[in-house]
Design an enzyme around this catalytic site. Sequence first.
Site, PDB file in Angstrom:
ATOM      1  CB  SER A   1      41.966  11.619 -42.761  1.00  0.00           C
ATOM      2  OG  SER A   1      41.489  10.361 -43.136  1.00  0.00           O
TER       3      SER A   1
ATOM      4  CG  HIS B   1      34.738   1.232 -38.399  1.00  0.00           C
ATOM      5  ND1 HIS B   1      34.586   0.612 -39.442  1.00  0.00           N
ATOM      6  CD2 HIS B   1      36.217   1.621 -38.413  1.00  0.00           C
ATOM      7  CE1 HIS B   1      35.573   0.884 -40.354  1.00  0.00           C
ATOM      8  NE2 HIS B   1      36.591   1.344 -39.778  1.00  0.00           N
TER       9      HIS B   1
ATOM     10  CG  HIS C   1      36.721   7.847 -45.773  1.00  0.00           C
ATOM     11  ND1 HIS C   1      36.862   8.209 -47.199  1.00  0.00           N
ATOM     12  CD2 HIS C   1      37.992   8.137 -45.372  1.00  0.00           C
ATOM     13  CE1 HIS C   1      38.008   8.787 -47.340  1.00  0.00           C
ATOM     14  NE2 HIS C   1      38.747   8.767 -46.212  1.00  0.00           N
TER      15      HIS C   1
ATOM     16  N   GLY D   1      55.007   8.548 -41.406  1.00  0.00           N
ATOM     17  CA  GLY D   1      53.735   9.106 -40.628  1.00  0.00           C
ATOM     18  C   GLY D   1      53.565   8.047 -39.208  1.00  0.00           C
ATOM     19  NE  ARG D   2      50.763   9.208 -32.572  1.00  0.00           N
ATOM     20  CZ  ARG D   2      49.909   8.968 -32.170  1.00  0.00           C
ATOM     21  NH1 ARG D   2      48.613   8.883 -32.826  1.00  0.00           N
ATOM     22  NH2 ARG D   2      49.883   8.508 -30.773  1.00  0.00           N
TER      23      ARG D   2
END
Length: 307
Positions: free
Chosen positions: A91, A95, A105, A258-259
């Site tokens: 993922s 920017h 994205h 998750g992290r």
Amino acid sequence: MIEQIKKYLLMLQADICEQLEQVDGKTEFIQDVWERPNNTGNGLTRVLSNGAVFEQAGVNFSIVHGDDMPASATVLRPELVGRRFTALGVSLVIHPHNPYVPTSHANVRFFIAEKEGETPIWWFGGGFDLTPYYGFDEDAIFWHQSAKQACDPFGEEAYSKYKKWCDDYFYLKHRGEQRGIGGLFFDDLNEGGFDECFAFMKSIGDGYIKAYRPIVERRKDMLYTDHERRFQLYRRGRYVEFNLVYDRGTLFGLQTSGRSESILMSLPPLVRWEYRYEPDPGSEEARLYTRFIQPQDWINTSQESVK
């Protein structure tokens, strides 16, 4: 199949990072290898910050194991309740500094959910989308042509189906507006067998940088003022709102413990909100709303104002 997909995803991550570094020309990605507790997964997060072109670019690989699918996954698929799962994917969110370069994205992922005595349930998902701050017909048409080229080997209806799904998904209901100009979004893909679905995911993953890099190189040296920069930061607020309120990937990551640093790397480093902002009629800012963040057929549209 997990190892086969993991190998591709790590190659994809490396290729995208290398190409973005070439475009930026100043800064390289840092690499952050991490592991989840209790042998429940690991990942490789790569982040480029304060480059010449990119204010922040994050490209994340992760593989996660769990005993129960989280609510974000089972709410639409109750048959997944009570199954242990493995999820892996890449993922990314990019920017840029320059307001004339759009944010982008992309995500490609694979899930398999298993339960003793029952047939495993597996599927692929992903896509890519573009969020401009100042719109250019040339860029929008090229982006969607690239998306269609990635889909064409997999049937005449693939692009139109996943283009509409993207328009429907990246919609801020509380604002009544699209996040950007869309692209592709697919999920729960398992028709046609593993090899066909894996090939489609790879086509979308490989197609992202082919679509994005030419747009960045076309716009990165355009001159801009504080006026354009402030509008960019204002519109970034919409990106934050979508990711924290609606995005399935963000919700899945948080619900599976998750992290956080990797999950929230999608958020821009700087952003602003303004009460009751309205663009000046006839301005380029107004044109973003009236022409670009409206679902439309970019493949067959005329270039009214190519710049």
